[in-house]
Structures are given as C-alpha cells and as structure tokens.
Design an enzyme around this catalytic site. Sequence first.
Site, mmCIF file in Angstrom:
data_model
loop_
_atom_site.group_PDB
_atom_site.id
_atom_site.type_symbol
_atom_site.label_atom_id
_atom_site.label_comp_id
_atom_site.label_asym_id
_atom_site.label_seq_id
_atom_site.Cartn_x
_atom_site.Cartn_y
_atom_site.Cartn_z
ATOM 1 N N HIS A 121 -3.035 7.086 2.620
ATOM 2 C CA HIS A 121 -3.485 5.811 2.068
ATOM 3 C C HIS A 121 -4.864 5.513 2.655
ATOM 4 O O HIS A 121 -5.078 5.608 3.868
ATOM 5 C CB HIS A 121 -2.473 4.725 2.432
ATOM 6 N N CYS A 128 0.818 -1.226 0.000
ATOM 7 C CA CYS A 128 0.000 0.000 0.000
ATOM 8 C C CYS A 128 0.849 1.273 0.000
ATOM 9 O O CYS A 128 0.320 2.364 -0.208
ATOM 10 C CB CYS A 128 -0.940 0.003 1.192
ATOM 11 N N ASN A 183 -10.251 0.011 0.287
ATOM 12 C CA ASN A 183 -8.788 0.113 0.286
ATOM 13 C C ASN A 183 -8.268 -0.444 -1.046
ATOM 14 O O ASN A 183 -8.293 -1.650 -1.268
ATOM 15 C CB ASN A 183 -8.252 -0.699 1.473
#
Length: 332
Positions: free
Chosen positions: A255, A116, A285
């Site tokens: 993020h 990520c 996500n």
Amino acid sequence: MQKNYGVKFLSFSGALPSKVVKNTDLEKLFDTSDEWIYTRTGIKQRHVIDKNESGLSLSVDAAKQALNKAKIDPKSIDLIIVCTATPDKLYPSMSCMLQGKIGAVNSACFDLSAACSGFIFGMTVASQFIYTGQYKNILLVGVDIHSRFVDWSERSVAVLFGDGAGAIVMSSCLAKDDELKGFILRSESDSKLDLTLDNDNIYFTDLQDQVKPDFVRMNGKAIYQFALRVVPEIAKELLDKTNMSMEQIDYLVLHQANQRIIDAVAEKLKVGKDKVLSNIEKVGNTSAASIPLAIVDALASNKIKTPSTMLLIGFGAGLTWGAAVIECNILK
Ligand code: UT7
C-alpha cells in the site's frame, strides 16, 4: 480449503482525476515545503477530483477499461465489489451505481469497507465466490476520494492523500491454475482512534446546524509504527503459509502510504529496490486504489516482466492489514 475452481486475473486498470496538485501548490495553502513533503513521504504530487468528477466517475472509467482489456461483456459480470471508505453517497452503494453505469445488469453488488486494506480484503472475498463455483466473473474496484475528507488547512494529513480508482476482473479457471497463491487477513480494533474519519457527529438536536462528516484525523507516528510492525510480519507469515521464499517473489507491492514505510519494509525483508513497485511520488496515498494503481503504473511503463509473482500487502484504518501472493500474467 477444497477449491472447485481457481482464480484468474484478467486485467488491471486505473483512473486518476485530471487535476494535479503539486507540493508547491500546497506551499500556498499552509506552512509546508516541497522538500519536507518529499523527504518525509516520497510524494511530489497527487490528483484530486474537480466538480465534474466523483468516485463513481473514476470507478466507471477504471471498470470500463478493465472490462475492455479482459474482453468481458458487462452482462457476464456476476458480482461487483467496490472497496471504498469514502463513498460518494452512504447509499445507494458505489457498486450499485457503478452497475447501472456499465450495464452489468446480471451482477449482485456490494461495497466493502476496509480503508487502505480494502483492495486486498475485496480480492480475497471475491476469490471465495470463485473457489466455490458460485460466480464466474467478478469486477473488483478500489476507489477513494480523500480530497473531500481532508482538512486542506491542516498540513500533517493534507499532504498525504490523493484520489484515484483501480479495477480488476477476476474470473474462474481450473483449480490447478489458480493465480491467487494464498492470502492472510488481519484486524485489530483501533481503540486509541489513531486513524479515523468520523460520521457520528450528526444529531436530531443539531439539525439546524447542517453538520457535515468530520475530517481524517491521524496519529501519523502511531500508524507509521503499526505499519512497520505488521507488514514485515504478515509477509513472512504468508511466505511460510504458501511454502515460498522471498527469492520467488518478483515484485513487492505495498500500500502506497509513505515511501519511507515502503523502503523500511523492503529493507527488513531484504528485498532489493528493483523488486519494489512504487508510484507514490506521482499519486500520493490513494487508499483502496493504491495497490492496483501501482501495478497499472508498472505495467504501463514496462517496468515488470510477465508472468510474475507478486506479494501484495495492504494496511490501514480499522486497523486492518492483509497480504496476498498472486501470479500476474497480464501484459499491459
Ligand atoms: O494509509 C495509511 C495512512 N497513513 C499513514 O500511513 C501515515 C503514516 N505516518 C507517516 O507517514 C508519517 O508519520 C507522517 C508523514 C504523517 C509524518 O512524518 P513524521 O516524520 O512522523 O513527522 P512528525 O509528525 O513527527 O512531524 C515532524 C515535524 C513536526 O514539527 P516539530 O514538532 O518537530 O516542530 C510537525 O509539526 O514536522 C512538522 N510537520 C510538517 N512540516 C512541514 C508535520 N507535517 C508537516 C508538513 N510540512 N506537511
């Protein structure tokens, strides 16, 4: 570091699969509720690929848009970096496949794996080639297809992820006009394996069993605490390093892992909600795509002013985390 050139961000683009899976759809797969998912994560829905889509097709879509917006001929791209932890194939790389699809025949290509945090790591790696004068135009893509790697019967992880791709074109400019104001990258080996996607369960002796890669396994609480420990810390460290204060930052772009993480970090850094970009409600996500997709969403809905100064922070498996301050002069 002596910079011969500066970095200019020419375009931000994104691509999402057409299929939307709402929290209420997940209620039919396992014991969960829209209310639990929304209050614990801020997510209402996520996009997932269908059989006619892939990480490559989303990357091609995002990359073509980014090149169009930047008005850059694919043949002028010197380097393609695709940041991904969930490539369609272990090889060839996503970047080599993307090169062929967009006709970027003069580019060198490689993939970068930092989960990520991939987009921040990729952006800073790309910038080094520009600073030294090695390359002029770089296409950077962040893409992840977690729908292939989550166990859709296991509620704790399946609710979190969505598929997507983000792409930007970075170009060289005069060193004094550098739009990448500074960055910091950090890593800390995840010795407890709090966030893993194993691919080491395939052995010669098991060949008959057609073993596949495993699913994402996560200690959610540990990752939550990791994010709350490192994200505010790296933000302050980067502001110190760039001689900036939080007041000079127009937008904080974290993020998009969990709205509660975003809110808690913003509170720790004393940043008002109007300065925090978030699109997690709509996409979940999306891992390496999450930072560019949050910016694309804000640009598309005219939520942000141009030019603006943004503090971007990624964190994830590895463990890895990284921050960058950029100036965004892009209109849409
Ligand atoms: O990109 C980076 C990757 N990951 C992350 O950033 C994730 C970071 N962690 C998180 O976002 C949170 O830890 C989660 C959203 C994953 C979980 O939230 P939590 O507040 O830490 O919940 P929990 O794991 O402590 O679970 C609380 C309860 C448990 O039930 P009991 O033991 O209290 O009876 C779970 O079994 O909620 C249950 N639960 C669920 N219930 C309904 C866990 N998942 C679900 C679910 N629906 N999907």
